[in-house]
Design a protein around this motif. Sequence first.
Motif, PDB file in Angstrom:
ATOM      1  N   PHE C 215      40.094  41.618  33.922  1.00 56.41           N
ATOM      2  CA  PHE C 215      40.158  40.493  32.995  1.00 56.41           C
ATOM      3  C   PHE C 215      40.744  39.270  33.688  1.00 56.41           C
ATOM      4  CE2 PHE C 215      42.827  38.015  30.134  1.00 56.41           C
ATOM      5  CZ  PHE C 215      41.929  37.648  29.155  1.00 56.41           C
ATOM      6  N   THR C 216      41.829  39.485  34.413  1.00 54.26           N
ATOM      7  CA  THR C 216      42.508  38.385  35.087  1.00 54.26           C
ATOM      8  C   THR C 216      41.579  37.721  36.098  1.00 54.26           C
ATOM      9  OG1 THR C 216      44.523  39.695  34.886  1.00 54.26           O
ATOM     10  CG2 THR C 216      44.618  37.779  36.327  1.00 54.26           C
ATOM     11  N   LYS C 217      40.905  38.554  36.854  1.00 57.40           N
ATOM     12  CA  LYS C 217      40.015  38.023  37.870  1.00 57.40           C
ATOM     13  C   LYS C 217      38.893  37.215  37.225  1.00 57.40           C
ATOM     14  CE  LYS C 217      37.055  39.657  41.496  1.00 57.40           C
ATOM     15  NZ  LYS C 217      36.211  40.828  41.686  1.00 57.40           N
ATOM     16  N   ALA C 218      38.309  37.751  36.185  1.00 58.45           N
ATOM     17  CA  ALA C 218      37.207  37.070  35.505  1.00 58.45           C
ATOM     18  C   ALA C 218      37.665  35.711  34.993  1.00 58.45           C
ATOM     19  CB  ALA C 218      36.673  37.930  34.366  1.00 58.45           C
ATOM     20  N   ASN C 219      38.881  35.646  34.476  1.00 58.07           N
ATOM     21  CA  ASN C 219      39.401  34.391  33.959  1.00 58.07           C
ATOM     22  C   ASN C 219      39.558  33.357  35.064  1.00 58.07           C
ATOM     23  OD1 ASN C 219      40.208  33.554  31.264  1.00 58.07           O
ATOM     24  ND2 ASN C 219      41.016  35.635  31.123  1.00 58.07           N
ATOM     25  N   LEU C 220      40.076  33.823  36.197  1.00 62.03           N
ATOM     26  CA  LEU C 220      40.246  32.910  37.314  1.00 62.03           C
ATOM     27  C   LEU C 220      38.895  32.354  37.752  1.00 62.03           C
ATOM     28  CD1 LEU C 220      42.957  34.524  39.646  1.00 62.03           C
ATOM     29  CD2 LEU C 220      43.202  32.944  37.736  1.00 62.03           C
ATOM     30  N   GLU C 221      37.912  33.236  37.808  1.00 66.31           N
ATOM     31  CA  GLU C 221      36.587  32.813  38.254  1.00 66.31           C
ATOM     32  C   GLU C 221      35.986  31.789  37.291  1.00 66.31           C
ATOM     33  OE1 GLU C 221      34.764  36.607  38.655  1.00 66.31           O
ATOM     34  OE2 GLU C 221      35.225  36.748  40.808  1.00 66.31           O
ATOM     35  N   ALA C 222      36.118  32.071  36.001  1.00 67.26           N
ATOM     36  CA  ALA C 222      35.565  31.137  35.014  1.00 67.26           C
ATOM     37  C   ALA C 222      36.262  29.784  35.125  1.00 67.26           C
ATOM     38  CB  ALA C 222      35.717  31.712  33.606  1.00 67.26           C
ATOM     39  N   TRP C 295      60.383  39.217  31.233  1.00 71.87           N
ATOM     40  CA  TRP C 295      59.240  38.851  30.388  1.00 71.87           C
ATOM     41  C   TRP C 295      58.031  38.319  31.163  1.00 71.87           C
ATOM     42  CZ3 TRP C 295      57.591  33.663  29.364  1.00 71.87           C
ATOM     43  CH2 TRP C 295      58.380  32.651  29.920  1.00 71.87           C
ATOM     44  N   VAL C 296      58.149  38.271  32.476  1.00 74.22           N
ATOM     45  CA  VAL C 296      57.022  37.789  33.263  1.00 74.22           C
ATOM     46  C   VAL C 296      56.651  38.843  34.303  1.00 74.22           C
ATOM     47  CG1 VAL C 296      56.251  36.043  34.906  1.00 74.22           C
ATOM     48  CG2 VAL C 296      57.686  35.384  32.980  1.00 74.22           C
ATOM     49  N   ASP C 297      55.372  39.078  34.441  1.00 71.36           N
ATOM     50  CA  ASP C 297      54.881  40.005  35.452  1.00 71.36           C
ATOM     51  C   ASP C 297      53.710  39.326  36.158  1.00 71.36           C
ATOM     52  OD1 ASP C 297      54.033  42.004  37.033  1.00 71.36           O
ATOM     53  OD2 ASP C 297      53.587  43.436  35.417  1.00 71.36           O
ATOM     54  N   THR C 298      53.948  38.903  37.389  1.00 69.53           N
ATOM     55  CA  THR C 298      52.893  38.163  38.085  1.00 69.53           C
ATOM     56  C   THR C 298      51.990  39.083  38.900  1.00 69.53           C
ATOM     57  OG1 THR C 298      54.377  37.800  39.955  1.00 69.53           O
ATOM     58  CG2 THR C 298      54.271  36.062  38.280  1.00 69.53           C
ATOM     59  N   ARG C 299      52.247  40.378  38.868  1.00 67.72           N
ATOM     60  CA  ARG C 299      51.481  41.275  39.728  1.00 67.72           C
ATOM     61  C   ARG C 299      49.968  41.225  39.463  1.00 67.72           C
ATOM     62  NH1 ARG C 299      54.619  46.675  39.030  1.00 67.72           N
ATOM     63  NH2 ARG C 299      54.879  45.672  37.041  1.00 67.72           N
ATOM     64  N   PRO C 300      49.513  41.248  38.213  1.00 67.33           N
ATOM     65  CA  PRO C 300      48.060  41.175  37.996  1.00 67.33           C
ATOM     66  C   PRO C 300      47.456  39.902  38.580  1.00 67.33           C
ATOM     67  CG  PRO C 300      49.169  41.871  35.999  1.00 67.33           C
ATOM     68  CD  PRO C 300      50.244  41.461  36.976  1.00 67.33           C
ATOM     69  N   VAL C 301      48.151  38.770  38.371  1.00 63.86           N
ATOM     70  CA  VAL C 301      47.630  37.522  38.900  1.00 63.86           C
ATOM     71  C   VAL C 301      47.643  37.553  40.434  1.00 63.86           C
ATOM     72  CG1 VAL C 301      48.114  35.059  39.148  1.00 63.86           C
ATOM     73  CG2 VAL C 301      48.164  36.113  36.893  1.00 63.86           C
ATOM     74  N   ASP C 302      48.764  38.049  40.986  1.00 59.79           N
ATOM     75  CA  ASP C 302      48.862  38.109  42.435  1.00 59.79           C
ATOM     76  C   ASP C 302      47.750  38.969  43.027  1.00 59.79           C
ATOM     77  OD1 ASP C 302      51.015  36.455  42.376  1.00 59.79           O
ATOM     78  OD2 ASP C 302      52.509  38.080  42.446  1.00 59.79           O
ATOM     79  N   ALA C 303      47.475  40.090  42.380  1.00 60.66           N
ATOM     80  CA  ALA C 303      46.421  40.975  42.875  1.00 60.66           C
ATOM     81  C   ALA C 303      45.075  40.267  42.849  1.00 60.66           C
ATOM     82  CB  ALA C 303      46.376  42.250  42.028  1.00 60.66           C
ATOM     83  N   ALA C 304      44.832  39.548  41.757  1.00 63.45           N
ATOM     84  CA  ALA C 304      43.560  38.847  41.623  1.00 63.45           C
ATOM     85  C   ALA C 304      43.465  37.736  42.664  1.00 63.45           C
ATOM     86  CB  ALA C 304      43.414  38.285  40.223  1.00 63.45           C
ATOM     87  N   LEU C 305      44.590  37.058  42.876  1.00 65.19           N
ATOM     88  CA  LEU C 305      44.585  35.969  43.847  1.00 65.19           C
ATOM     89  C   LEU C 305      44.327  36.503  45.262  1.00 65.19           C
ATOM     90  CD1 LEU C 305      47.485  33.647  42.626  1.00 65.19           C
ATOM     91  CD2 LEU C 305      45.024  33.201  42.570  1.00 65.19           C
ATOM     92  N   LYS C 306      44.814  37.711  45.513  1.00 67.56           N
ATOM     93  CA  LYS C 306      44.548  38.325  46.794  1.00 67.56           C
ATOM     94  C   LYS C 306      43.052  38.499  46.971  1.00 67.56           C
ATOM     95  CE  LYS C 306      47.692  41.636  48.791  1.00 67.56           C
ATOM     96  NZ  LYS C 306      48.239  42.922  48.343  1.00 67.56           N
ATOM     97  N   ASP C 307      42.407  38.824  45.920  1.00 65.05           N
ATOM     98  CA  ASP C 307      40.969  39.052  45.906  1.00 65.05           C
ATOM     99  C   ASP C 307      40.180  37.764  46.133  1.00 65.05           C
ATOM    100  OD1 ASP C 307      39.978  41.520  45.806  1.00 65.05           O
ATOM    101  OD2 ASP C 307      39.272  41.422  43.729  1.00 65.05           O
ATOM    102  N   VAL C 308      40.519  36.761  45.291  1.00 63.11           N
ATOM    103  CA  VAL C 308      39.683  35.554  45.298  1.00 63.11           C
ATOM    104  C   VAL C 308      40.331  34.418  46.082  1.00 63.11           C
ATOM    105  CG1 VAL C 308      38.602  36.144  43.099  1.00 63.11           C
ATOM    106  CG2 VAL C 308      40.673  34.749  43.136  1.00 63.11           C
TER     107      VAL C 308
END
Lengths: 280, 280, 319, 295, 295
Positions: C215-222, C295-308
Amino acid sequence: MNREAKTMPDGATRQSSAARALLPAGLKAAPVWLWRLVVLAALLLLWWAVAVFVGRNFVPTPQATALAALRLIENGTLPNATAQSLAVFFTGYGLAAAVAIPLGLLMGGFRPLGATLDVFVNALAATPRVAFIPLIIVFLGLGFEAKVTIIFLGAVMPILINTYTGVLSSDGELVEMARSTGAGDLAIFRKIMLPGSLRSIVAGLRLGAGIGLISTVVAELYTSVRGLGGLLATYGNTFQMDNYFVVVLAFAAIGALVTQGLRMAESRMDRWQYQEERAS
Amino acid sequence: MNREAKTMPDGATRQSSAARALLPAGLKAAPVWLWRLVVLAALLLLWWAVAVFVGRNFVPTPQATALAALRLIENGTLPNATAQSLAVFFTGYGLAAAVAIPLGLLMGGFRPLGATLDVFVNALAATPRVAFIPLIIVFLGLGFEAKVTIIFLGAVMPILINTYTGVLSSDGELVEMARSTGAGDLAIFRKIMLPGSLRSIVAGLRLGAGIGLISTVVAELYTSVRGLGGLLATYGNTFQMDNYFVVVLAFAAIGALVTQGLRMAESRMDRWQYQEERAS
Amino acid sequence: QEKLRLIVTELTTPLVPNSVMTLAKSAGYYDRAGVDVELVRVSATPSAIAALSAGQGDMANVAVDTTLQLIARGQVKGKAVLSPDRAIPFMIVSKAGIGSVKDLAGKTFGVSRLGSVDHLLSVAVLRALGADVDKIELVAIGDPAARALAAQAGRVDATSFSIGVWTDLRQKADTANLKVLVPQAEYFKAAPLISKVNLVTDEVAKSKAKAIAAFTKANLEAARDFHKNPKLWADAMAKERPDVSRATLDELAVLFKDSWSVNGGMNLKQLAYTQAELYKGPDFRDLRPVTLEEWVDTRPVDAALKDVGIMLGLDDTGR
Amino acid sequence: MTRDAEPVAYDARPEGPLGGARDVAPPALRVAGVSKTFRPRDGRDPFTALSDVSLDVSDNTFVSILGPSGCGKTTLLRMMNGLLAPDNGEVLLGGKPPRPGPDVGFVFQSFRLLPWRTIRGNVELGLEETGLSRAERRERALRYLALVGLSRFAESYPHELSGGMKQRVALARALAPEPSVLLMDEPFASLDAQTRELMQMELLRLWERRRGVVVFVTHSVDEAIVLSDRIVLMRSHPGRIAEVLDVDLPRPRWDTDVHTRREFVELRHYLWEQIKAMVLASAEPGLFGSGDAPG
Amino acid sequence: MTRDAEPVAYDARPEGPLGGARDVAPPALRVAGVSKTFRPRDGRDPFTALSDVSLDVSDNTFVSILGPSGCGKTTLLRMMNGLLAPDNGEVLLGGKPPRPGPDVGFVFQSFRLLPWRTIRGNVELGLEETGLSRAERRERALRYLALVGLSRFAESYPHELSGGMKQRVALARALAPEPSVLLMDEPFASLDAQTRELMQMELLRLWERRRGVVVFVTHSVDEAIVLSDRIVLMRSHPGRIAEVLDVDLPRPRWDTDVHTRREFVELRHYLWEQIKAMVLASAEPGLFGSGDAPG
Ligand SMILES: Nc1ncnc2c1ncn2[C@@H]1O[C@H](COP(=O)(O)OP(=O)(O)OP(=O)(O)O)[C@@H](O)[C@H]1O
Ligand SMILES: Nc1ncnc2c1ncn2[C@@H]1O[C@H](COP(=O)(O)OP(=O)(O)OP(=O)(O)O)[C@@H](O)[C@H]1O
Ligand SMILES: [Mg+2]
Ligand SMILES: [Mg+2]
């Protein structure tokens, strides 16, 4: 043997023998206030159980709520908000009663008027009040008038419809009798139709009080945010559930008090009502 | 001379002579449906005037609303939303009637039960339904059950209180008579109290329908956004006032239809009601 | 395909960058990333929170202030993982006769409620722009539509709402009596608060980690596509919002060009600043302070950023 | 008919329990030391409607109750049906406390018809606790409506009927279940003299065929004499039994010469004078032309 | 008393308009060619309650209406008060169409007391259109409650009264405004014979002092003869006037020897036979022991 009717100290109605027959022997004598306490205790217990076992932190315990209530009363938040809310509520509610009772009497007394307006009243009753709020804001602003109007719109319907219904079912024989004494339409409204439909009107007033209070929340939420409705929104939006419950209970208490007052007016009627009394 | 009572073709009640006496001579014969049309026309005119002269873009003209209605019907938006809303409305409303009528009969028939629960019912009636919404969502989610519950909570009160009131004012002499034939409590509920309070119950059902519809909006707004309530919120938030008015009118129409149906059931009662008929 | 139920608090696709979530679904971004996203629309944050904790949804796009309070009170155990609309493009609109924010002294200003994000943001903005905030009379009015209506009807002297609401209002009503007192760019500069985040419960974060990542990755791409080609957003919106004119959409598309959360919007500095600002408000008076990690977890975003890869120059990650 | 051979005795008997000595079998209906005081709920004085009333009625007896207005006849009748509980004393019907039911028919003074049911529906109400099928109930209701002369009004509603017609519906409703005990509270008061006589005859005809106990409240001395085996004379303030008289005239009693028989005339005269004395004694000042009445 | 010297005539007069010829002054009450048909709203046959009824009553006359149950007496009375409009024909009271008001007293067959008012309040209702002050109304109500013997129940509610007591309240309510026209629908039906006689006497005493028109519906032939100047005999199916008879007995008529006078006995017998014939003629099969009645 004391089988005669009893009047409860708090003005409650007497025990019908039908009920007595259904209750286990030992409980027959328990007065109403005791039963009320039992129900209240049961409700509190249920609340407590829900809070502790399934509340997922969204249902505060009765204790927590009581503490919150003390706090809110002490720092003046609750009294102030209650005063604000009661002012708009009673104005709107009073207006609703002042309009709905005469109009209901007229609609019931003059059948063509009733038949004509009936369907429009129904349509209006079914129209969500929130739908009028944009218009109310545009035309009346965000202040007292707007709030009172919203409450008025909510409370007017049950009073109107119940008054109308009460008059429709008023005793035609008594109306004819009154007419034979020379009573005109106005006198017949006042002397026959109004007392004859009093129970129905009081029920309408009770319902109107409930809906009026609910409309108070709507009004205080959708026009300028104030009073108990404002507190409800604030606490609700930020999940301060203990404070939130205090406000909810404040509404419930106001509703219970208003309608209890009406019930006392109503209970005067028991004096002239024939009540069945059974032997066995 | 035809002074005898007339039954209107649409089942409306007959003209009382009291009303006839107050109307100017030329208008006496006008049937109810004509009066209704007159009122409808007057309302439309008022609407139009408000829209044109003081609406400040927030009140669409009747014409614009009609066009919007055609559009919304054509593209299926309105029929779909209506179907969704009616499904939850009728489920919740039906449940409310199924619970409130028997409970009201019980409370009225067994006085101690009524006196005990009465005050809690009043408190509940005054508690804003929005207050329960967080709890309802937590326990029932956002779907059908949650919506039905919200509608149920709204519609149950007027039906309950009016049934209760109707039974309280039921004729003790008739109850005693029925008992003398050997009728038990259940038979007396069914044969005396229920028909005797039918008018009051129907009034409760009418009010319940109105409040149920309003609760439908609340339900569709505060749980998952769907149906007519969802449309209302959407159009309101994006200032599509013509579409907004279409939805408001849809609610009014549903309310009018449901209560008109109830009125027809009620009008059967005119057959056995003594109605005063005056000569002069 | 894994399912993900996303609770959003907009009744229809909004005229702000938050629309990315709806558009990513209709344009097939989620499908391509391998996640089946179901949108659940509710009217406001409280309903969304209640639904989330009742397990009626997996992720909710909610207001930061509510989130913080719930976490501080322990009512919700979850973390913010994404902010598709890190800065809702707020603006201050006033009666046409008001010259600058300084003229607001003694006038009324509409907020949704005391202590709400828009309230705190607006006060911060007004103060930064030199207004005497203590002399302004705050009126709580409720949701943005009601605020807009009240302003248009002349019932308040000024209020704040998003550019989307302003666009809607301008298109459908006569707004000659109103003016934009503080435009959105100026507003954001004066108060760089993050207002809405996507919240997931810790439970879901574990059980649906894959779906969340997708989901995170798709959002970044859009978001990146809309940044690169504003017309793409206008085209997609035209289908969602036929009530808004194409010209307006084109105008907004250009306006939003640099507002997209192309890097996930989880700027830790901004989040910390947001938290600090919120804790000045009355609703937080008795609350325990929380750490950012709570209250913040940046891991999903960080993982996606690693990808894209991180897109530089826009949407600073703050890390 | 089991008429006892006792000589006619019109002199007053002592108040209190009576008649039980004559029969060996337990009385079908026993009222023993019954009192009833109504207490208004708003502080007015309590009102003693019945004080120490005792009465035994053996089976297959037709008893009439005579007494001035307000002396407690209706109250006593309601107790015999179990509709009202005595404050003191007890009422026994067939040895048990009375329970309302289809076996005890009750004709109310004020008709008490259900306005939402047709006439036939009202008569059927009396039959709905008897276990009869729907068709049987309908057939029975129509039969009894014919008996009271109201067949053509079977589908009318009560408000469309005249007073006398309503009373006959109430009568049909009480008779239709064919109860073994019939309690009737001025059942013929609203009928014209001739219809009344027809109804009296029908009632006696039914009773003679089926027997059982009939307690019949009436204001007509003649009616009481013509119908009853025994007459209970009540007095008021407080309501109590003044005396119980046997009527030993041969049946049937509709011949004009019954009215001229010495026993009839004497009994009639005696009862008349007794009630007259009671009414005059309790009359308020202002009543009966005492001078300060309205002019 | 202005009694005309015509010889007693108990033979039937022709049906139709009557009596107007005797008086030179216009009649106080004129009923001319009046008909009334009730049309049920659910498709049942219409019912003709009155058909071509004509009747003139001159001032200061006491008229009784006798007739079998359901013959239209109440319907006719309601028309005389303007409570009901005739389908055809007209009713004139003092030359004008009647209007309900305190000048026309009406005693309803079914009492019609307001349950929410005390007994005194109910009597006061009749006075509230008379222009009397509150204190006068109260005083007057208490005076008339004394007249009917109910002073001590002034503060009771209707449901606490016996049937006969309620009827007396209704009577007091109609009498209290001291109307010049009194329409009474079986006003004594629920009273015991002796109270009834007292009430009859009070009524006549009031009437003789104040005069005016009294139209008195009764089921008692004796009562009609004792009270009236003229007796209107009605028959049913459809309701119409059978004949109008003058009663030329000297007043007062309570001595026992009035009952034994030839005129009294003959008139009584004649009326009795007439009504009996009507009732029997219209009796349905099954009534009056015709064999297929319920057994
Ligand atoms: N529910 C009640 N509450 C108070 N008083 C009552 C009640 N019922 C009856 N009474 C009183 O008891 C007395 C007897 O009443 P009851 O109806 O038995 O008289 P009754 O003999 O039937 O008279 P009538 O011939 O007029 O019908 C009356 O004085 C009446 O006022
Ligand atoms: N509102 C009505 N609707 C239909 N029919 C009616 C109505 N009122 C009276 N009737 C009929 O008209 C006829 C005459 O009724 P009315 O009440 O005048 O009789 P009455 O002579 O007073 O009889 P009673 O002596 O029994 O009181 C009756 O057959 C009755 O069924
Ligand atoms: Mg009685
Ligand atoms: Mg009559």
